[in-house]
Design an enzyme around this catalytic site. Structure first.
Site, PDB file in Angstrom:
ATOM      1  N   HIS A   1      33.270  37.936  21.735  1.00  0.00           N
ATOM      2  CA  HIS A   1      34.454  37.158  22.135  1.00  0.00           C
ATOM      3  C   HIS A   1      35.306  36.899  20.902  1.00  0.00           C
ATOM      4  O   HIS A   1      34.821  36.982  19.769  1.00  0.00           O
ATOM      5  CB  HIS A   1      34.055  35.786  22.712  1.00  0.00           C
ATOM      6  CG  HIS A   1      33.452  35.838  24.085  1.00  0.00           C
ATOM      7  ND1 HIS A   1      32.146  36.185  24.300  1.00  0.00           N
ATOM      8  CD2 HIS A   1      33.981  35.566  25.296  1.00  0.00           C
ATOM      9  CE1 HIS A   1      31.887  36.129  25.611  1.00  0.00           C
ATOM     10  NE2 HIS A   1      32.990  35.750  26.237  1.00  0.00           N
TER      11      HIS A   1
ATOM     12  N   LYS B   1      35.972  31.333  19.888  1.00  0.00           N
ATOM     13  CA  LYS B   1      35.047  30.850  20.930  1.00  0.00           C
ATOM     14  C   LYS B   1      33.900  30.077  20.283  1.00  0.00           C
ATOM     15  O   LYS B   1      33.206  30.587  19.413  1.00  0.00           O
ATOM     16  CB  LYS B   1      34.497  31.990  21.784  1.00  0.00           C
ATOM     17  CG  LYS B   1      33.580  31.477  22.897  1.00  0.00           C
ATOM     18  CD  LYS B   1      33.303  32.520  23.962  1.00  0.00           C
ATOM     19  CE  LYS B   1      32.278  32.062  24.990  1.00  0.00           C
ATOM     20  NZ  LYS B   1      32.703  30.937  25.818  1.00  0.00           N
TER      21      LYS B   1
HETATM   22  N1  LIG Z   1      35.653  29.957  33.403  1.00  0.00           N
HETATM   23  C1  LIG Z   1      36.249  31.027  32.858  1.00  0.00           C
HETATM   24  O1  LIG Z   1      36.482  32.060  33.494  1.00  0.00           O
HETATM   25  C2  LIG Z   1      36.655  30.966  31.418  1.00  0.00           C
HETATM   26  C3  LIG Z   1      37.475  31.954  30.870  1.00  0.00           C
HETATM   27  C4  LIG Z   1      37.902  31.820  29.566  1.00  0.00           C
HETATM   28  C5  LIG Z   1      37.505  30.725  28.822  1.00  0.00           C
HETATM   29  N2  LIG Z   1      36.678  29.815  29.385  1.00  0.00           N
HETATM   30  C6  LIG Z   1      36.271  28.601  28.685  1.00  0.00           C
HETATM   31  O2  LIG Z   1      37.383  27.711  28.617  1.00  0.00           O
HETATM   32  C7  LIG Z   1      37.268  26.905  27.445  1.00  0.00           C
HETATM   33  C8  LIG Z   1      38.570  26.973  26.657  1.00  0.00           C
HETATM   34  O3  LIG Z   1      38.758  28.291  26.202  1.00  0.00           O
HETATM   35  P1  LIG Z   1      40.070  28.702  25.373  1.00  0.00           P
HETATM   36  O4  LIG Z   1      39.901  30.142  25.009  1.00  0.00           O
HETATM   37  O5  LIG Z   1      41.282  28.269  26.071  1.00  0.00           O
HETATM   38  O6  LIG Z   1      39.874  27.795  24.070  1.00  0.00           O
HETATM   39  P2  LIG Z   1      40.997  27.274  23.077  1.00  0.00           P
HETATM   40  O7  LIG Z   1      40.273  26.796  21.866  1.00  0.00           O
HETATM   41  O8  LIG Z   1      42.072  28.265  22.941  1.00  0.00           O
HETATM   42  O9  LIG Z   1      41.629  26.003  23.846  1.00  0.00           O
HETATM   43  C9  LIG Z   1      40.987  24.809  24.095  1.00  0.00           C
HETATM   44  C10 LIG Z   1      42.027  23.707  23.947  1.00  0.00           C
HETATM   45  O10 LIG Z   1      41.506  22.500  24.456  1.00  0.00           O
HETATM   46  C11 LIG Z   1      41.875  21.447  23.578  1.00  0.00           C
HETATM   47  N3  LIG Z   1      40.920  20.359  23.744  1.00  0.00           N
HETATM   48  C12 LIG Z   1      39.702  20.224  23.192  1.00  0.00           C
HETATM   49  N4  LIG Z   1      39.140  19.094  23.638  1.00  0.00           N
HETATM   50  C13 LIG Z   1      40.013  18.517  24.478  1.00  0.00           C
HETATM   51  C14 LIG Z   1      40.005  17.341  25.268  1.00  0.00           C
HETATM   52  N5  LIG Z   1      38.974  16.512  25.240  1.00  0.00           N
HETATM   53  N6  LIG Z   1      41.068  17.068  26.035  1.00  0.00           N
HETATM   54  C15 LIG Z   1      42.122  17.903  26.063  1.00  0.00           C
HETATM   55  N7  LIG Z   1      42.199  19.037  25.335  1.00  0.00           N
HETATM   56  C16 LIG Z   1      41.149  19.331  24.568  1.00  0.00           C
HETATM   57  C17 LIG Z   1      41.854  22.085  22.182  1.00  0.00           C
HETATM   58  O11 LIG Z   1      42.650  21.366  21.288  1.00  0.00           O
HETATM   59  C18 LIG Z   1      42.435  23.475  22.493  1.00  0.00           C
HETATM   60  O12 LIG Z   1      43.837  23.458  22.402  1.00  0.00           O
HETATM   61  C19 LIG Z   1      36.036  27.402  26.721  1.00  0.00           C
HETATM   62  O13 LIG Z   1      34.924  26.617  27.087  1.00  0.00           O
HETATM   63  C20 LIG Z   1      35.848  28.808  27.258  1.00  0.00           C
HETATM   64  O14 LIG Z   1      34.527  29.274  27.195  1.00  0.00           O
HETATM   65  C21 LIG Z   1      36.244  29.905  30.654  1.00  0.00           C
HETATM   66  O1  LIG Z   2      36.904  33.503  26.265  1.00  0.00           O
HETATM   67  C1  LIG Z   2      35.982  32.749  26.641  1.00  0.00           C
HETATM   68  O2  LIG Z   2      35.650  31.731  26.014  1.00  0.00           O
HETATM   69  C2  LIG Z   2      35.265  33.079  27.883  1.00  0.00           C
HETATM   70  N1  LIG Z   2      34.361  32.246  28.304  1.00  0.00           N
HETATM   71  C3  LIG Z   2      33.609  32.371  29.506  1.00  0.00           C
HETATM   72  C4  LIG Z   2      32.140  32.480  29.204  1.00  0.00           C
HETATM   73  O3  LIG Z   2      31.663  31.886  28.232  1.00  0.00           O
HETATM   74  O4  LIG Z   2      31.415  33.135  29.971  1.00  0.00           O
HETATM   75  C5  LIG Z   2      34.102  33.494  30.384  1.00  0.00           C
HETATM   76  C6  LIG Z   2      34.519  34.679  29.611  1.00  0.00           C
HETATM   77  C7  LIG Z   2      35.602  34.310  28.611  1.00  0.00           C
END
Ligand SMILES: NC(=O)c1ccc[n+]([C@@H]2O[C@H](COP(=O)([O-])OP(=O)(O)OC[C@H]3O[C@@H](n4cnc5c(N)ncnc54)[C@H](O)[C@@H]3O)[C@@H](O)[C@H]2O)c1
Ligand SMILES: O=C(O)C1=N[C@H](C(=O)O)CCC1
Length: 316
Positions: free
Chosen positions: A199, A203
């Site tokens: 990733h 991440k």
């Molecule tokens: N479910 C899915 O399909 C999926 C897909 C991609 C990412 N994710 C997850 O989503 C999350 C975020 O990923 P990302 O790539 O956007 O990360 P990122 O670091 O780009 O963004 C996260 C943001 O949240 C902010 N933040 C942190 N704590 C906070 C809080 N308490 N309140 C408000 N804002 C807060 C940070 O300042 C940052 O701007 C991760 O846990 C990632 O694994 C899940």
């Molecule tokens: O980019 C990320 O962070 C992602 N998080 C999810 C995971 O941890 O499985 C989904 C894939 C992208």
């Protein structure tokens, strides 16, 4: 070390991109019309708009005709900024304003759905607050204490859709692996599993999706020590070893599971590789529409996952 590169490493860049990166790029234009089967519009509050996923989801919400509530939050107190998404200026508040602002949002937008894409260490406190205020939410953020997360929702009788993976086609793959494990428990006893995930460097946690897939392999009879998972966050390795297209170094999720029999005579390989974030953003909007319907119909189940969404016909 195992390589995530496809076998045909001599393919020119474009072929590799076609093989590995088809899911990246612009938001898919052909998913579920504006808002899914039957058109609806309702308010969406995206928590974490300052981040990559939060912004992608907010943009997808606007494209799908949903109404963006013009507030979001940051982990830092001293933020004085707005983020423009479409025609909406979203004001970012610090943590101390969270409860007051969310409580006003709940009053002003009684049918709001909150989408959470923040950080693993905020999962539980955010969920507890949504539950306290009776705000239905989609938790896309991975990590935190997942057991506690479910317990908070159960105890509060709030509505939530929780999934570490919102990409519908990836969800379908994980579902297949789950069914595989249920149908053939122990079928791969004695086999050895190796897992690699790559990733973007930002991440913070281990792939939540890989953890779910590994649980399926465990049902198939293959124990796995999570500490052995190879997590690649170094851009150079991602380019050279994994074969991530350069333009997706800042946003990709590549996974490889390699299964070998005890005498090395048989092996299997499973991969799911995503470039960009549009697959998650689109799936999240489908999840929000699904949850909104469940809340409106006062459905008794209250806690859902992405498999529930797929089963109700949200698979394009
Ligand atoms: N479910 C899915 O399909 C999926 C897909 C991609 C990412 N994710 C997850 O989503 C999350 C975020 O990923 P990302 O790539 O956007 O990360 P990122 O670091 O780009 O963004 C996260 C943001 O949240 C902010 N933040 C942190 N704590 C906070 C809080 N308490 N309140 C408000 N804002 C807060 C940070 O300042 C940052 O701007 C991760 O846990 C990632 O694994 C899940
Ligand atoms: O980019 C990320 O962070 C992602 N998080 C999810 C995971 O941890 O499985 C989904 C894939 C992208």
């Amino acid at each position: 070390m195992l390589s995530l590169r496809p076998p045909h490493t001599t393919f020119p860049r474009t072929s590799q991109w076609l093989r590995w990166g088809r899911q990246g790029g612009a938001a898919a234009p052909h998913c579920l019309g504006a808002t899914g089967p039957g058109s609806v519009s309702f308010p969406i509050l995206v928590n974490g708009c300052t981040g990559n996923m939060g912004l992608s989801v907010a943009e997808a919400a606007v494209l799908r005709g949903l109404h963006l509530v013009p507030v979001s939050f940051s982990s830092r107190e001293k933020v004085k900024r707005t983020i423009q998404v479409g025609q909406t200026d979203i004001r970012i508040y610090g943590p101390s304003a969270r409860e007051d602002v969310l409580s006003s949002v709940a009053d002003e937008f009684p049918d709001v759905i909150v989408l959470d894409y923040t950080a693993p260490d905020s999962v539980n406190s955010n969920a507890e607050l949504y539950c306290k205020l009776g705000l239905p939410f989609v938790m896309g953020t991975t990590g935190g204490n997942r057991q506690l997360l479910y317990k908070s929702v159960q105890d509060s009788k709030n509505y939530a859709l929780i999934s570490p993976q919102m990409g519908k086609q990836v969800v379908a793959f994980v579902a297949l692996m789950r069914i595989f494990g249920e149908q053939f428990p122990g079928a791969y006893s004695g086999y050895h599993l190796e897992v690699l995930e790559s990733h973007q460097a930002s991440k913070k946690d281990t792939s939540g999706t890989a953890k779910d897939v590994i649980a399926c392999f465990e049902k198939l009879g293959v124990p796995y020590d999570m500490n052995k998972m190879v997590k690649i966050r170094d851009p150079e390795q991602q380019l050279e070893m994994v074969g991530v297209p350069e333009e997706h170094i800042e946003g990709h999720a590549f996974h490889l599971y390699h299964l070998t029999s005890s005498d090395d005579s048989v092996s299997f390989e499973f991969q799911h590789n995503v470039c960009g974030r549009s697959i998650y953003a689109e799936g999240t909007i489908d999840a929000a529409i699904f949850l909104h319907r469940k809340v409106q119909s006062k459905d008794s189940k209250r806690i859902y996952n992405m498999e529930d969404v797929l089963r109700e016909g949200y698979m394009r």
